[in-house]
Design a protein around this motif. Structure first.
Motif, PDB file in Angstrom:
ATOM      1  N   LEU A   1     101.637 -91.379 -62.649  1.00 55.09           N
ATOM      2  CA  LEU A   1     100.472 -90.627 -62.175  1.00 55.09           C
ATOM      3  C   LEU A   1      99.932 -89.771 -63.311  1.00 55.09           C
ATOM      4  CD1 LEU A   1     101.800 -89.419 -58.683  1.00 55.09           C
ATOM      5  CD2 LEU A   1     100.453 -91.476 -59.214  1.00 55.09           C
ATOM      6  N   PHE A   2      98.606 -89.783 -63.429  1.00 53.06           N
ATOM      7  CA  PHE A   2      97.936 -88.954 -64.430  1.00 53.06           C
ATOM      8  C   PHE A   2      96.992 -88.038 -63.672  1.00 53.06           C
ATOM      9  CE2 PHE A   2      94.644 -88.249 -67.721  1.00 53.06           C
ATOM     10  CZ  PHE A   2      95.456 -87.705 -68.688  1.00 53.06           C
ATOM     11  N   ARG A   3      97.277 -86.744 -63.695  1.00 54.23           N
ATOM     12  CA  ARG A   3      96.563 -85.779 -62.840  1.00 54.23           C
ATOM     13  C   ARG A   3      96.547 -86.283 -61.390  1.00 54.23           C
ATOM     14  NH1 ARG A   3      94.173 -82.328 -66.459  1.00 54.23           N
ATOM     15  NH2 ARG A   3      93.173 -83.241 -68.287  1.00 54.23           N
ATOM     16  N   GLY A   4      97.645 -86.887 -60.967  1.00 58.45           N
ATOM     17  CA  GLY A   4      97.767 -87.350 -59.594  1.00 58.45           C
ATOM     18  C   GLY A   4      97.186 -88.725 -59.318  1.00 58.45           C
ATOM     19  N   GLU A   5      96.474 -89.296 -60.323  1.00 57.95           N
ATOM     20  CA  GLU A   5      95.871 -90.619 -60.125  1.00 57.95           C
ATOM     21  C   GLU A   5      96.809 -91.704 -60.635  1.00 57.95           C
ATOM     22  OE1 GLU A   5      91.459 -91.269 -60.699  1.00 57.95           O
ATOM     23  OE2 GLU A   5      91.766 -89.494 -61.943  1.00 57.95           O
ATOM     24  N   ASP A   6      96.752 -92.865 -59.961  1.00 54.48           N
ATOM     25  CA  ASP A   6      97.617 -93.984 -60.327  1.00 54.48           C
ATOM     26  C   ASP A   6      97.126 -94.641 -61.632  1.00 54.48           C
ATOM     27  OD1 ASP A   6      99.185 -96.177 -60.539  1.00 54.48           O
ATOM     28  OD2 ASP A   6      98.713 -97.003 -58.558  1.00 54.48           O
ATOM     29  N   LEU A   7      97.834 -94.365 -62.694  1.00 54.48           N
ATOM     30  CA  LEU A   7      97.421 -94.856 -64.014  1.00 54.48           C
ATOM     31  C   LEU A   7      97.551 -96.375 -64.106  1.00 54.48           C
ATOM     32  CD1 LEU A   7      96.424 -93.279 -66.499  1.00 54.48           C
ATOM     33  CD2 LEU A   7      98.716 -93.392 -67.425  1.00 54.48           C
ATOM     34  N   LEU A   8      98.550 -96.921 -63.409  1.00 57.23           N
ATOM     35  CA  LEU A   8      98.818 -98.359 -63.526  1.00 57.23           C
ATOM     36  C   LEU A   8      97.697 -99.210 -62.919  1.00 57.23           C
ATOM     37  CD1 LEU A   8     102.633 -98.292 -62.721  1.00 57.23           C
ATOM     38  CD2 LEU A   8     101.557 -98.618 -64.955  1.00 57.23           C
ATOM     39  N   GLU A   9      96.845 -98.576 -62.094  1.00 56.05           N
ATOM     40  CA  GLU A   9      95.703 -99.309 -61.518  1.00 56.05           C
ATOM     41  C   GLU A   9      94.517 -99.373 -62.480  1.00 56.05           C
ATOM     42  OE1 GLU A   9      95.126-100.945 -58.422  1.00 56.05           O
ATOM     43  OE2 GLU A   9      97.314-100.934 -58.646  1.00 56.05           O
ATOM     44  N   MET A  10      94.610 -98.639 -63.574  1.00 50.75           N
ATOM     45  CA  MET A  10      93.451 -98.549 -64.483  1.00 50.75           C
ATOM     46  C   MET A  10      93.608 -99.466 -65.686  1.00 50.75           C
ATOM     47  SD  MET A  10      92.977 -94.430 -64.753  1.00 50.75           S
ATOM     48  CE  MET A  10      93.441 -93.379 -63.383  1.00 50.75           C
ATOM     49  N   SER A  11      92.446 -99.989 -66.183  1.00 51.59           N
ATOM     50  CA  SER A  11      92.455-100.780 -67.419  1.00 51.59           C
ATOM     51  C   SER A  11      92.670 -99.822 -68.601  1.00 51.59           C
ATOM     52  CB  SER A  11      91.139-101.534 -67.559  1.00 51.59           C
ATOM     53  OG  SER A  11      90.070-100.621 -67.586  1.00 51.59           O
ATOM     54  N   PRO A  12      93.086-100.345 -69.754  1.00 54.85           N
ATOM     55  CA  PRO A  12      93.340 -99.451 -70.897  1.00 54.85           C
ATOM     56  C   PRO A  12      92.146 -98.584 -71.262  1.00 54.85           C
ATOM     57  CG  PRO A  12      94.133-101.664 -71.370  1.00 54.85           C
ATOM     58  CD  PRO A  12      93.402-101.740 -70.059  1.00 54.85           C
ATOM     59  N   ASP A  13      90.911 -99.156 -71.180  1.00 49.07           N
ATOM     60  CA  ASP A  13      89.733 -98.372 -71.557  1.00 49.07           C
ATOM     61  C   ASP A  13      89.473 -97.259 -70.540  1.00 49.07           C
ATOM     62  OD1 ASP A  13      89.144-100.996 -70.227  1.00 49.07           O
ATOM     63  OD2 ASP A  13      87.197-100.072 -69.882  1.00 49.07           O
ATOM     64  N   GLU A  14      89.790 -97.515 -69.252  1.00 47.81           N
ATOM     65  CA  GLU A  14      89.624 -96.460 -68.246  1.00 47.81           C
ATOM     66  C   GLU A  14      90.612 -95.319 -68.504  1.00 47.81           C
ATOM     67  OE1 GLU A  14      88.109 -99.138 -64.433  1.00 47.81           O
ATOM     68  OE2 GLU A  14      90.252 -98.918 -64.796  1.00 47.81           O
ATOM     69  N   ARG A  15      91.824 -95.697 -68.900  1.00 47.72           N
ATOM     70  CA  ARG A  15      92.831 -94.665 -69.212  1.00 47.72           C
ATOM     71  C   ARG A  15      92.366 -93.806 -70.391  1.00 47.72           C
ATOM     72  NH1 ARG A  15      98.556 -97.976 -68.265  1.00 47.72           N
ATOM     73  NH2 ARG A  15      97.658 -99.409 -66.741  1.00 47.72           N
ATOM     74  N   ALA A  16      91.787 -94.477 -71.398  1.00 44.41           N
ATOM     75  CA  ALA A  16      91.304 -93.743 -72.582  1.00 44.41           C
ATOM     76  C   ALA A  16      90.220 -92.751 -72.171  1.00 44.41           C
ATOM     77  CB  ALA A  16      90.780 -94.713 -73.634  1.00 44.41           C
ATOM     78  N   ALA A  17      89.297 -93.221 -71.316  1.00 43.49           N
ATOM     79  CA  ALA A  17      88.197 -92.350 -70.889  1.00 43.49           C
ATOM     80  C   ALA A  17      88.718 -91.175 -70.052  1.00 43.49           C
ATOM     81  CB  ALA A  17      87.171 -93.160 -70.093  1.00 43.49           C
ATOM     82  N   LYS A  18      89.830 -91.388 -69.364  1.00 40.20           N
ATOM     83  CA  LYS A  18      90.423 -90.301 -68.566  1.00 40.20           C
ATOM     84  C   LYS A  18      91.142 -89.278 -69.446  1.00 40.20           C
ATOM     85  CE  LYS A  18      89.843 -91.687 -64.175  1.00 40.20           C
ATOM     86  NZ  LYS A  18      89.205 -90.869 -63.140  1.00 40.20           N
ATOM     87  N   GLY A  19      91.410 -89.665 -70.706  1.00 39.18           N
ATOM     88  CA  GLY A  19      92.037 -88.708 -71.606  1.00 39.18           C
ATOM     89  C   GLY A  19      93.435 -89.067 -72.081  1.00 39.18           C
ATOM     90  N   VAL A  20      93.793 -90.354 -71.947  1.00 37.29           N
ATOM     91  CA  VAL A  20      95.095 -90.804 -72.461  1.00 37.29           C
ATOM     92  C   VAL A  20      94.886 -91.399 -73.856  1.00 37.29           C
ATOM     93  CG1 VAL A  20      97.027 -92.391 -72.127  1.00 37.29           C
ATOM     94  CG2 VAL A  20      95.954 -91.291 -70.144  1.00 37.29           C
ATOM     95  N   PHE A  21      95.658 -90.932 -74.803  1.00 38.88           N
ATOM     96  CA  PHE A  21      95.518 -91.427 -76.174  1.00 38.88           C
ATOM     97  C   PHE A  21      96.883 -91.818 -76.733  1.00 38.88           C
ATOM     98  CE2 PHE A  21      95.485 -91.139 -80.747  1.00 38.88           C
ATOM     99  CZ  PHE A  21      94.253 -91.665 -81.117  1.00 38.88           C
ATOM    100  N   LEU A  22      96.972 -93.056 -77.201  1.00 41.33           N
ATOM    101  CA  LEU A  22      98.199 -93.508 -77.866  1.00 41.33           C
ATOM    102  C   LEU A  22      97.941 -93.613 -79.366  1.00 41.33           C
ATOM    103  CD1 LEU A  22     101.067 -94.856 -77.985  1.00 41.33           C
ATOM    104  CD2 LEU A  22      99.915 -97.038 -77.575  1.00 41.33           C
TER     105      LEU A  22
END
Lengths: 434, 250
Positions: B63-84
């Motif tokens: 969960l990222f801020r309570g949202e299911d991260l595994l349901e998101m595509s990599p670009d959606e995760r990036a836009a939400k603020g996840v950076f690898l």
């Protein structure tokens, strides 16, 4: 068996076609006789098919089947539609020569602006006196068909030492559906001249038409020439273009082709390096989707010593499209110190996409440096993931990598405006994908 | 709400289970270090959080801020603020760094419903950040990472981190292949980005990196699980005693 194949529908269709077209084909009685002979050659051979080695991957009998009747000369409505297409595809600053459905359209062309630097005639006028332009050394059936049926074309001559102040853009516009446009042009570039010639093929609402174009180019000693062909015909059109290019000594020719349209297309280029110490750069991009078939066939003939040739080709193939690249480098016995290389790469965007690559080196001299390389593959998953992890959606990530892939060929175009125009064509093709 | 919650995560790669029920909670503003021997699953965790294909999540959630991260595509995760920040940043010939940075930043902004950054503002920002990271301007005109040294590649990752302003930065083995000077420049860049609204997960094999990026929490991973968590002193303890004790414990 072969005889039976040669008598299939396509042969008979063209026979009717020639009879019906004869009345409007330009030329003196002598010229008509040459045409008739060319037509007989075509009829004997029929459309090229897979058992003709040069056409192995592009079987026109299977892909095209029948040659369509000649388009009628454009009327006022057709010219109006063509004018809009010309506006959309004109390259900024270039001087235009427009052929609509195979007929020169003076009202859409910049004849006056051109006159100061270039001698210009139409093929139609030239054929009143002389059949010379209908003759080439080629034994190819589509070239014979072109000689038989060419309705018009542009005949350009650039005098020795002339530095063209603007590029010349020959624009072929199709407005007539289910018809053929057959054109033949000649470009002569004098010694020490400098010129950029562009040949564009576009549609103005027309569908299912066929283009058969031939261009004869001669480049004088010490000339510096860019020749760019941009084929963006309608998605269900056919375009067969044959180019015959002779390059003199100490000259530079930078050639580029972009195929981004037509259901079936073939560019066959025959380039002879006839003068020593010349440099040839031949580059191209095929952008193919759906069931499109795009063939680029090039024969570079090193007839004399000390010339350099470089070929860079990129094919991007989506859906069930089929890209063909045939590249032959011939090095004649006298052509010592030849330096000839070609590199082709195909990018397959779907499991059903197909690329055929046939490099051939025919080397008869012993002191040469020649080579070729070819690759085919999908987009690199690790690069795609990197871009997606930085926020690019799948299609945008793909588009960025495809642009980089074709960029290596496109960046060989020296002129900034022209290069940007070609990049724009690639961008629009990618936008239509997503 | 925690920024990142990894709950009982099980992950397979080609039929082999790599993570066997991993749990981790990271709050805003915290810097967590994940240490562990080779093959303990550290990089797998970072890849799964970023959405790299090839990993099968068989159980658990992220969960990222309570949202299911595994349901998101990599670009959606990036836009939400996840950076690898990649351990091995790839080279992309034919795509200039500048073009890449602008395209990526605008793609993220578009996904968040923000307007594109104006070119002058963008250029100003790139210039400022690259200067502080000692990245020469001509590097930005070259293909992404093409011909860059190991240190330059890592600094380019930090540059992106600074431009995209993510709320979660995962640094995967940032110290691998870097000499001490290169490491210091990259770590200074990372430290400058520490803020109350941003969390970092620093994955490393060696304690050395943690001298430069000092963590709030240290986790020890072994055989696909977090086996011990503690303060920054845990890293020093590991440096002295090694990972063997935890391998036995797991």
């Amino acid at each position: 068996m072969n005889v039976a194949v040669a008598k299939t529908g396509s042969g008979r269709a063209v026979s009717d076609l020639f009879a019906s077209a004869e009345g409007r084909l330009p030329g003196s009685p002598d010229v008509i006789a040459v045409r008739r002979e060319a037509f007989e050659t075509y009829e004997r051979l029929g459309l090229p098919h897979r058992r003709i080695e040069e056409w192995k991957y592009t079987d026109l009998r299977a892909l095209v089947g029948e040659v369509l009747p000649l388009a009628a000369a454009p009327d006022a409505t057709a010219l109006k539609r063509a004018a809009e297409a010309v506006k959309a595809h004109a390259i900024a600053g270039a001087r235009k020569l427009v052929l609509v459905d195979g007929v020169f359209a003076a009202e859409l062309s910049d004849v006056k602006a051109l006159a100061a630097e270039v001698s210009f005639k139409t093929l139609r006028v030239t054929l009143d006196k002389d059949a010379g332009l209908l003759k080439t050394a080629s034994t190819d059936a589509v070239v014979a068909l072109n000689a038989a049926l060419a309705t018009d074309g542009v005949v350009l001559s650039i005098a020795d030492g002339t530095q063209l102040s603007a590029p010349v853009q020959i624009i072929h516009v199709a407005t007539a559906a289910s018809a053929s446009a057959v054109t033949r042009s000649q470009v002569r570039i004098g010694k020490g001249a400098r010129a950029t010639i562009i040949e564009s093929f576009v549609a103005a609402g027309a569908a299912a038409y066929q283009v058969n174009d031939a261009v004869i180019v001669s480049i004088g000693d010490d000339a510096d020439v860019a020749f760019v062909r941009l084929m963006d015909d309608a998605p269900d059109a056919v375009n067969i273009t044959s180019q015959f290019v002779t390059v003199g000594a100490n000259a530079k020719l930078n050639f580029f082709n972009m195929t981004s349209g037509a259901a079936v297309s073939r560019l066959q280029g025959f380039i002879t390096l006839a003068g020593e110490s010349s440099e040839l750069s031949v580059n191209g991009v095929n952008l193919l989707k759906k069931t499109e078939h795009g063939d680029t066939t090039l024969v570079v003939d090193h007839a004399v010593p000390n010339c350099v040739s470089r070929e860079i080709f990129r094919a991007v193939i989506d859906d069930r499209a089929h890209s063909v690249f045939q590249g032959r480098i011939i090095v004649r016995p006298d052509a010592q110190k030849t330096d000839g290389k070609m590199m082709t790469r195909a990018l397959l965007l779907s499991d059903e996409a197909e690329a055929d690559n046939k490099p051939e080196l025919e080397i008869f001299a012993d002191d040469v440096s020649c080579g070729h390389g070819a690759t085919a593959g999908a987009l690199d998953e690790s690069l795609l993931f990197y871009l997606k992890a930085r926020g690019l959606p799948e299609k945008q990530a793909q588009a960025l990598l495809i642009q980089a892939f074709v960029g290596e060929a496109i960046e060989q175009i020296a002129d900034d405006t022209l290069r940007e125009h070609v990049i724009g064509i690639a961008e629009r093709w990618l936008e239509r994908r997503s | 709400m925690a920024l990142l919650e990894v709950k009982d995560l099980k992950v397979r790669v080609e039929e082999r289970e790599i993570l066997h029920g991993l749990t981790l909670t990271v709050n805003e503003g915290e810097v967590h270090a994940i240490m562990g021997p080779n093959g303990s699953g550290k990089s797998t965790l970072s890849h799964v959080i970023a959405g790299k294909p090839g990993y099968e999540v068989t159980d658990g959630e992220i969960l990222f801020r309570g949202e299911d991260l595994l349901e998101m595509s990599p670009d959606e995760r990036a836009a939400k603020g996840v950076f690898l920040a990649f351990q091995y940043p790839v080279e992309i010939p034919g795509v200039t760094t500048m073009n890449f940075l602008r395209t990526a930043l605008n793609a993220q902004r578009k996904a968040r419903g923000e307007s594109e950054l104006m070119v002058p503002d963008f250029l100003k920002k790139v210039r400022e950040v690259s200067k502080s990271l000692n990245i020469p301007q001509d590097m930005l005109k070259r293909g992404v990472n093409v011909g860059f040294s190991g240190g330059e590649k890592k600094r380019n990752e930090v540059l992106q981190m600074a431009l995209f302003e993510p709320s979660l930065c995962i640094l995967d083995e940032m110290d691998s292949g870097l000499d001490i000077d290169a490491l210091r420049i990259a770590a200074d860049g990372v430290n400058a980005l520490r803020s109350p609204g941003r969390a970092m997960v620093v994955i490393t094999h060696y304690q050395r990196l943690l001298n430069y990026i000092v963590p709030d929490v240290v986790h020890v991973m072994s055989r696909g699980r977090v086996v011990k968590s503690g303060g920054k002193e845990l890293a020093l303890e590991l440096e002295a005693s090694g990972y063997a004790q935890f391998e036995d414990a797991a």
